[in-house]
Enzyme design. Structure first.
Site, PDB file in Angstrom:
ATOM      1  N   ASP A 215      -9.388  21.855 -43.327  1.00  0.00           N
ATOM      2  CA  ASP A 215      -8.547  22.854 -43.514  1.00  0.00           C
ATOM      3  C   ASP A 215      -7.271  22.561 -43.912  1.00  0.00           C
ATOM      4  O   ASP A 215      -6.384  23.743 -43.880  1.00  0.00           O
ATOM      5  CB  ASP A 215      -8.273  23.486 -41.525  1.00  0.00           C
ATOM      6  CG  ASP A 215      -8.231  22.867 -41.189  1.00  0.00           C
ATOM      7  OD1 ASP A 215      -7.444  21.789 -41.371  1.00  0.00           O
ATOM      8  OD2 ASP A 215      -7.816  23.106 -39.933  1.00  0.00           O
TER       9      ASP A 215
ATOM     10  N   GLU B 135     -16.933  19.338 -42.769  1.00  0.00           N
ATOM     11  CA  GLU B 135     -16.253  20.274 -41.933  1.00  0.00           C
ATOM     12  C   GLU B 135     -16.492  21.819 -41.864  1.00  0.00           C
ATOM     13  O   GLU B 135     -15.146  22.359 -41.848  1.00  0.00           O
ATOM     14  CB  GLU B 135     -15.189  19.019 -41.426  1.00  0.00           C
ATOM     15  CG  GLU B 135     -14.682  19.554 -39.643  1.00  0.00           C
ATOM     16  CD  GLU B 135     -13.205  19.253 -39.619  1.00  0.00           C
ATOM     17  OE1 GLU B 135     -13.119  18.000 -38.930  1.00  0.00           O
ATOM     18  OE2 GLU B 135     -12.356  19.693 -40.069  1.00  0.00           O
TER      19      GLU B 135
ATOM     20  N   GLU C  41      -3.984  26.699 -41.548  1.00  0.00           N
ATOM     21  CA  GLU C  41      -5.590  25.933 -41.455  1.00  0.00           C
ATOM     22  C   GLU C  41      -6.784  27.194 -41.036  1.00  0.00           C
ATOM     23  O   GLU C  41      -7.534  26.957 -42.130  1.00  0.00           O
ATOM     24  CB  GLU C  41      -5.696  24.943 -40.529  1.00  0.00           C
ATOM     25  CG  GLU C  41      -4.794  23.470 -40.845  1.00  0.00           C
ATOM     26  CD  GLU C  41      -3.388  24.495 -40.522  1.00  0.00           C
ATOM     27  OE1 GLU C  41      -2.326  22.877 -40.134  1.00  0.00           O
ATOM     28  OE2 GLU C  41      -2.977  25.017 -39.652  1.00  0.00           O
TER      29      GLU C  41
ATOM     30  N   HIS D 229       2.346  18.784 -33.707  1.00  0.00           N
ATOM     31  CA  HIS D 229       3.040  18.690 -35.672  1.00  0.00           C
ATOM     32  C   HIS D 229       2.559  20.379 -35.790  1.00  0.00           C
ATOM     33  O   HIS D 229       2.977  20.581 -36.630  1.00  0.00           O
ATOM     34  CB  HIS D 229       2.426  17.907 -36.364  1.00  0.00           C
ATOM     35  CG  HIS D 229       0.964  17.478 -36.658  1.00  0.00           C
ATOM     36  ND1 HIS D 229      -0.614  17.272 -35.682  1.00  0.00           N
ATOM     37  CD2 HIS D 229      -0.322  18.915 -37.680  1.00  0.00           C
ATOM     38  CE1 HIS D 229      -1.665  17.795 -35.877  1.00  0.00           C
ATOM     39  NE2 HIS D 229      -1.431  18.704 -37.199  1.00  0.00           N
TER      40      HIS D 229
ATOM     41  N   ARG E 114       2.195  23.861 -37.032  1.00  0.00           N
ATOM     42  CA  ARG E 114       3.590  25.140 -37.785  1.00  0.00           C
ATOM     43  C   ARG E 114       3.712  26.196 -36.338  1.00  0.00           C
ATOM     44  O   ARG E 114       4.972  26.578 -36.346  1.00  0.00           O
ATOM     45  CB  ARG E 114       3.654  25.402 -38.701  1.00  0.00           C
ATOM     46  CG  ARG E 114       3.557  23.979 -40.009  1.00  0.00           C
ATOM     47  CD  ARG E 114       3.296  25.066 -41.290  1.00  0.00           C
ATOM     48  NE  ARG E 114       3.797  23.993 -42.937  1.00  0.00           N
ATOM     49  CZ  ARG E 114       2.641  22.967 -43.225  1.00  0.00           C
ATOM     50  NH1 ARG E 114       1.363  22.697 -42.261  1.00  0.00           N
ATOM     51  NH2 ARG E 114       2.708  22.169 -44.220  1.00  0.00           N
TER      52      ARG E 114
ATOM     53  N   HIS F 223       5.811  12.847 -35.379  1.00  0.00           N
ATOM     54  CA  HIS F 223       5.036  13.569 -36.757  1.00  0.00           C
ATOM     55  C   HIS F 223       6.276  12.935 -37.651  1.00  0.00           C
ATOM     56  O   HIS F 223       7.643  13.662 -37.272  1.00  0.00           O
ATOM     57  CB  HIS F 223       4.321  15.307 -36.651  1.00  0.00           C
ATOM     58  CG  HIS F 223       4.486  15.156 -38.880  1.00  0.00           C
ATOM     59  ND1 HIS F 223       4.758  15.797 -39.241  1.00  0.00           N
ATOM     60  CD2 HIS F 223       2.731  14.902 -38.169  1.00  0.00           C
ATOM     61  CE1 HIS F 223       3.912  16.221 -40.068  1.00  0.00           C
ATOM     62  NE2 HIS F 223       2.946  15.769 -39.488  1.00  0.00           N
TER      63      HIS F 223
END
Length: 331
Positions: A54, A76, A90, A171, A173, A203
């Site tokens: 994604d 996936e 995503e 991580h 956003r 990260h």
């Protein structure tokens, strides 16, 4: 971060788009990938372009293939939250790739059902499990060899075998800001109140680095380390008592090694993990995170129930299945 994975799996790229630049936004990155992949497609003339998951790379590569009228195979496929801002960006990346793809390699029956409900023809959908389990099994077998143990024991010399290990990643956003601070404060409270050790590969994103450092630096039983190569991360999963993460893939990887997962998100595109009992959505509420960690530290029956639940994401043969399908369908 990619090069160590390529080295591990002995993959040498024929093309390097060289798109990474400091402080670029998603629009810049998307445009660079579309242009770069288009040039590769025109030179290489593939029969099919495979994309995974994604990411922005997945979306942009799919668009480049579509613009060049090349078939796309989505590995996936079919994972959904149906909340376009969680995970962001995503969720929309996945949905758009689903509209473009000719071949949909779904990890689970639920993922297949999502695609069918969106109008995807059933004969274009193949349930294969997920390739992440293939990779995990291969690498876990390698790091478990006696010949490799001294290397990892030296690398992680700070790990106390007598303390339960909490492995953390973060991580996303959509969690930047107050939500991410809540997670870090929860970890700080656990570190100060429990006889545990926390290992956190931090990260490289500056938003993550600054928040983690401000809240978790200076605690003797919290180890803030650089991002890990995949072998080392798999080793730490095996050593851990439980995982606290906002990652998608780890929701599949950790249960494959019998490790409970607390997911610091409000939604997940992997509901099978929650339904199977291998993962719990704790969101970014500080007290909820602390409460669930305490349960898994103190209640052995609750811990065993999660640790022994069956992983719903495949048996490690997804890659071979996908190769066989493509051979039949294309050639």
């Amino acid at each position: 971060m990619l090069h160590q994975v390529l080295t591990l799996f002995e993959i040498k790229p024929d093309f390097d788009l060289e798109v990474m630049k400091p402080n670029q936004n998603l629009s810049d990155l998307t445009g660079s990938i579309i242009s770069g992949v288009s040039r590769v497609i025109q030179e290489f003339q593939p029969d099919c372009v495979l994309v995974h998951g994604d990411t922005t790379t997945t979306l942009a590569t799919s668009l480049a293939a579509f613009y060049n009228k090349v078939d796309v195979g989505h590995v996936e496929a079919g994972l959904r939250t149906y909340d376009i801002y969680s995970p962001w960006p995503e969720e929309i990346n996945r949905q758009c790739v689903g509209k473009i793809s000719r071949f949909h390699f779904a990890p689970t029956l639920k993922a297949k059902q999502n695609l069918i409900s969106e109008g995807i023809s059933e004969d274009k959908i193949f349930i294969t499990g997920n390739t992440v389990i293939d990779a995990l099994q291969q690498i876990h077998q390698a790091v478990s060899q006696d010949s490799r143990q001294d290397h990892f024991n030296n690398k992680f010399h700070f790990i106390d075998e007598n303390r339960k290990l909490l492995l953390v990643t973060g991580h996303r956003r959509e969690n930047f800001g107050k939500a991410f601070e809540n997670v870090c404060h929860a970890l700080r409270e656990i570190a100060l109140s429990k006889d545990v050790q926390i290992v956190y590969p931090v990260h490289l994103n500056p938003h993550v680095q600054s928040c983690v450092a401000n809240i978790l630096n200076g605690l003797a039983n919290v180890h803030l380390i650089d991002p890990l190569d995949y072998e080392s991360f798999v080793y730490l999963i095996g050593k851990s008592h439980l995982i606290i993460t906002d990652s998608g893939g780890i929701q599949e990887e950790a249960p494959a090694l019998g490790k409970p997962v607390l997911v610091t998100r409000d939604t997940t595109e992997r509901p099978e993990a929650v339904e199977a009992g291998t993962a719990i959505l704790v969101g970014t509420d500080r007290q909820k995170i602390i409460s669930q960690i305490n349960i898994l530290l103190e209640d052995q029956s609750a811990y065993s129930k999660m640790a022994k639940a069956k992983n719903p994401y495949g048996d490690g043969t997804a890659s071979q299945q996908i190769c066989n399908i493509l051979t039949t369908e294309i050639f």
